[in-house]
Design a protein around this motif. Structure first.
Motif, mmCIF file in Angstrom:
data_model
loop_
_atom_site.group_PDB
_atom_site.id
_atom_site.type_symbol
_atom_site.label_atom_id
_atom_site.label_comp_id
_atom_site.label_asym_id
_atom_site.label_seq_id
_atom_site.Cartn_x
_atom_site.Cartn_y
_atom_site.Cartn_z
ATOM 1 N N ASP A 16 0.816 -1.219 0.000
ATOM 2 C CA ASP A 16 0.000 0.000 0.000
ATOM 3 C C ASP A 16 0.847 1.265 0.000
ATOM 4 O OD1 ASP A 16 0.933 -0.485 2.559
ATOM 5 O OD2 ASP A 16 -0.841 0.315 3.554
ATOM 6 N N GLU A 17 2.181 1.133 -0.009
ATOM 7 C CA GLU A 17 3.062 2.301 -0.106
ATOM 8 C C GLU A 17 3.359 2.567 -1.576
ATOM 9 O OE1 GLU A 17 6.485 2.452 2.567
ATOM 10 O OE2 GLU A 17 5.637 0.746 3.648
ATOM 11 N N ARG A 18 2.747 3.608 -2.123
ATOM 12 C CA ARG A 18 2.853 3.878 -3.564
ATOM 13 C C ARG A 18 4.299 4.110 -4.008
ATOM 14 N NH1 ARG A 18 -0.440 5.808 -7.734
ATOM 15 N NH2 ARG A 18 0.816 5.705 -9.628
ATOM 16 N N THR A 19 5.065 4.845 -3.206
ATOM 17 C CA THR A 19 6.446 5.127 -3.580
ATOM 18 C C THR A 19 7.256 3.847 -3.680
ATOM 19 O OG1 THR A 19 6.358 7.286 -2.495
ATOM 20 C CG2 THR A 19 8.545 6.380 -2.949
ATOM 21 N N LEU A 20 7.071 2.963 -2.713
ATOM 22 C CA LEU A 20 7.791 1.691 -2.718
ATOM 23 C C LEU A 20 7.372 0.829 -3.906
ATOM 24 C CD1 LEU A 20 9.698 -0.323 -1.399
ATOM 25 C CD2 LEU A 20 7.810 -1.065 0.065
ATOM 26 N N THR A 21 6.082 0.807 -4.176
ATOM 27 C CA THR A 21 5.573 0.036 -5.316
ATOM 28 C C THR A 21 6.165 0.537 -6.623
ATOM 29 O OG1 THR A 21 3.488 -0.408 -4.169
ATOM 30 C CG2 THR A 21 3.487 -0.668 -6.548
ATOM 31 N N ASP A 22 6.234 1.846 -6.781
ATOM 32 C CA ASP A 22 6.797 2.426 -8.005
ATOM 33 C C ASP A 22 8.272 2.051 -8.161
ATOM 34 O OD1 ASP A 22 4.385 3.567 -8.604
ATOM 35 O OD2 ASP A 22 4.908 5.576 -7.904
ATOM 36 N N MET A 43 1.724 -6.402 5.998
ATOM 37 C CA MET A 43 0.715 -5.496 6.550
ATOM 38 C C MET A 43 0.008 -4.756 5.418
ATOM 39 S SD MET A 43 0.957 -6.038 9.768
ATOM 40 C CE MET A 43 -0.019 -4.689 10.428
ATOM 41 N N LEU A 44 -1.268 -5.031 5.231
ATOM 42 C CA LEU A 44 -2.071 -4.408 4.185
ATOM 43 C C LEU A 44 -3.314 -3.779 4.822
ATOM 44 C CD1 LEU A 44 -1.791 -7.226 1.495
ATOM 45 C CD2 LEU A 44 -0.706 -4.980 1.394
ATOM 46 N N PRO A 45 -3.942 -2.809 4.154
ATOM 47 C CA PRO A 45 -5.053 -2.080 4.781
ATOM 48 C C PRO A 45 -6.337 -2.875 4.966
ATOM 49 C CG PRO A 45 -4.702 -1.330 2.521
ATOM 50 C CD PRO A 45 -3.546 -2.224 2.859
ATOM 51 N N ASP A 46 -6.523 -3.976 4.232
ATOM 52 C CA ASP A 46 -7.767 -4.728 4.378
ATOM 53 C C ASP A 46 -7.541 -6.091 5.037
ATOM 54 O OD1 ASP A 46 -6.375 -5.581 2.145
ATOM 55 O OD2 ASP A 46 -8.098 -5.579 0.797
ATOM 56 N N ILE A 47 -6.917 -7.024 4.314
ATOM 57 C CA ILE A 47 -6.583 -8.323 4.896
ATOM 58 C C ILE A 47 -5.069 -8.457 4.905
ATOM 59 C CG2 ILE A 47 -8.735 -9.479 4.285
ATOM 60 C CD1 ILE A 47 -7.398 -10.565 1.801
ATOM 61 N N ASP A 48 -4.520 -9.162 5.887
ATOM 62 C CA ASP A 48 -3.065 -9.216 5.987
ATOM 63 C C ASP A 48 -2.475 -10.160 4.935
ATOM 64 O OD1 ASP A 48 -2.846 -11.934 6.967
ATOM 65 O OD2 ASP A 48 -3.446 -11.201 8.932
ATOM 66 N N GLY A 49 -1.172 -10.027 4.741
ATOM 67 C CA GLY A 49 -0.490 -10.771 3.698
ATOM 68 C C GLY A 49 -0.581 -12.277 3.858
ATOM 69 N N LEU A 50 -0.636 -12.770 5.104
ATOM 70 C CA LEU A 50 -0.727 -14.213 5.326
ATOM 71 C C LEU A 50 -2.041 -14.766 4.775
ATOM 72 C CD1 LEU A 50 0.734 -14.551 8.948
ATOM 73 C CD2 LEU A 50 1.916 -14.622 6.745
ATOM 74 N N ASN A 51 -3.130 -14.005 4.963
ATOM 75 C CA ASN A 51 -4.423 -14.439 4.417
ATOM 76 C C ASN A 51 -4.444 -14.326 2.893
ATOM 77 O OD1 ASN A 51 -6.063 -15.259 6.663
ATOM 78 N ND2 ASN A 51 -6.064 -13.127 7.337
ATOM 79 N N VAL A 52 -3.797 -13.281 2.366
ATOM 80 C CA VAL A 52 -3.691 -13.172 0.907
ATOM 81 C C VAL A 52 -2.965 -14.379 0.347
ATOM 82 C CG1 VAL A 52 -2.691 -11.844 -0.993
ATOM 83 C CG2 VAL A 52 -3.741 -10.646 0.936
ATOM 84 N N LEU A 53 -1.868 -14.757 0.995
ATOM 85 C CA LEU A 53 -1.096 -15.913 0.533
ATOM 86 C C LEU A 53 -1.951 -17.177 0.515
ATOM 87 C CD1 LEU A 53 1.524 -17.332 -0.270
ATOM 88 C CD2 LEU A 53 2.072 -17.518 2.158
ATOM 89 N N ARG A 54 -2.721 -17.393 1.555
ATOM 90 C CA ARG A 54 -3.572 -18.601 1.602
ATOM 91 C C ARG A 54 -4.550 -18.620 0.429
ATOM 92 N NH1 ARG A 54 -3.631 -17.009 7.222
ATOM 93 N NH2 ARG A 54 -2.229 -18.353 8.424
ATOM 94 N N ARG A 55 -5.102 -17.449 0.089
ATOM 95 C CA ARG A 55 -6.055 -17.379 -1.022
ATOM 96 C C ARG A 55 -5.350 -17.563 -2.367
ATOM 97 N NH1 ARG A 55 -9.698 -12.211 0.536
ATOM 98 N NH2 ARG A 55 -10.615 -12.648 -1.522
ATOM 99 N N LEU A 56 -4.117 -17.052 -2.476
ATOM 100 C CA LEU A 56 -3.351 -17.266 -3.706
ATOM 101 C C LEU A 56 -3.037 -18.737 -3.897
ATOM 102 C CD1 LEU A 56 -0.762 -14.321 -3.577
ATOM 103 C CD2 LEU A 56 -2.853 -14.453 -4.942
ATOM 104 N N ARG A 57 -2.707 -19.403 -2.792
ATOM 105 C CA ARG A 57 -2.347 -20.818 -2.868
ATOM 106 C C ARG A 57 -3.539 -21.697 -3.266
ATOM 107 N NH1 ARG A 57 2.784 -20.228 -3.238
ATOM 108 N NH2 ARG A 57 4.077 -20.197 -1.388
ATOM 109 N N GLU A 58 -4.741 -21.215 -3.024
ATOM 110 C CA GLU A 58 -5.922 -21.976 -3.446
ATOM 111 C C GLU A 58 -5.995 -22.081 -4.962
ATOM 112 O OE1 GLU A 58 -9.267 -20.030 -1.745
ATOM 113 O OE2 GLU A 58 -8.759 -20.568 0.331
#
Length: 240
Positions: A21-27, A66-81
């Motif tokens: 969620d850090e735009r500068t870092l993403t860029d 650390m993300l503004p909605d769901i944390d990265g660990l939960n994102v990873l679990r959904r990606l792995r599905e």
């Protein structure tokens, strides 16, 4: 010594999804990864990341814990599905042993703590892609289809032993066609790979450059570049 760029065997570039969620870092990460010759998309939160991954099918993911909605660990679990083998490199501002263990236990492949160097992230990501995606290999320097030869190092093209002079864009288009011989490529695919932007009213650009290539490659020879009506274009040996 220059490191050879990673690509798929068909010439397609590596795709990396950056989630932070850090735009500068993403860029900054996007710029560094594109310098590697990779395609990059970004997502500012977890839900967007999951949607992008399902739509775009990246080869690897850089994922902030650390993300503004769901944390990265939960994102990873959904990606792995959807893709249990996709390499994931975690980014975090926390450097505790517990956090590292949590990330690896959840299925993350590696872990980088902020602040970090862009060179470190790229190097670690290259290592993950090489280890976990066996289909991706450095490309061969020379491509050959029938009597057509393209040298990726010297940028020299010959047909039947005769040198063919191409512009930079014509060369990239021919390289993509030659990395996919006998495969029908749509205008949208060609735009995405050669011009790096999505299909949207730019089909005439593809048609124009295909006509340029035909004049240089096929004129006076048996045609190698063929139009498949309603589908796209295919390059195949003249004898086929």
């Amino acid at each position: 010594m220059t490191t050879a760029p990673l690509r798929h065997p068909n010439g397609a570039p590596v795709r990396v999804l950056v989630v932070d969620d850090e735009r500068t870092l993403t860029d900054l990460l996007t710029m560094a990864l594109r310098y590697e010759g990779w395609q990059v998309r970004s997502a500012p939160d977890g839900n967007t990341a999951v949607r992008e991954a399902r739509d775009w099918r990246p080869d690897a993911v850089i994922l902030d814990v650390m993300l503004p909605d769901i944390d990265g660990l939960n994102v990873l679990r959904r990606l792995r599905e959807d893709d249990r083998d996709i390499p994931v490199l975690f980014l975090t501002a926390r450097d505790s042993v517990e956090d590292r263990i949590a990330g690896i236990t959840a299925g993350g492949d590696d872990y980088v703590t902020k602040p970090f160097s862009l060179e470190e992230v790229v190097a670690r990501l290259r290592g993950l892609i090489r280890r976990t995606s066996l289909a991706i290999q450095p490309p061969e320097a020379q491509l050959t289809v029938g009597d057509l030869i393209l040298d990726e190092d010297s940028h020299e093209v010959t047909r039947d032993g005769k040198v063919v002079k191409l512009t930079a864009t014509e060369f990239e288009l021919l390289r993509y066609l030659m990395r996919n011989p006998r495969r029908v490529l749509s205008k949208a695919q060609i735009l995405d790979r050669v011009w790096n932007y999505d299909f949207g009213g730019q089909a005439n650009v593809v048609e124009l450059y295909i006509s340029y290539l035909r004049k240089k490659i096929d004129r006076g020879n048996t045609p190698m570049i063929h139009t498949v009506r309603g589908a796209g274009y295919v390059l195949k040996p003249a004898a086929a």
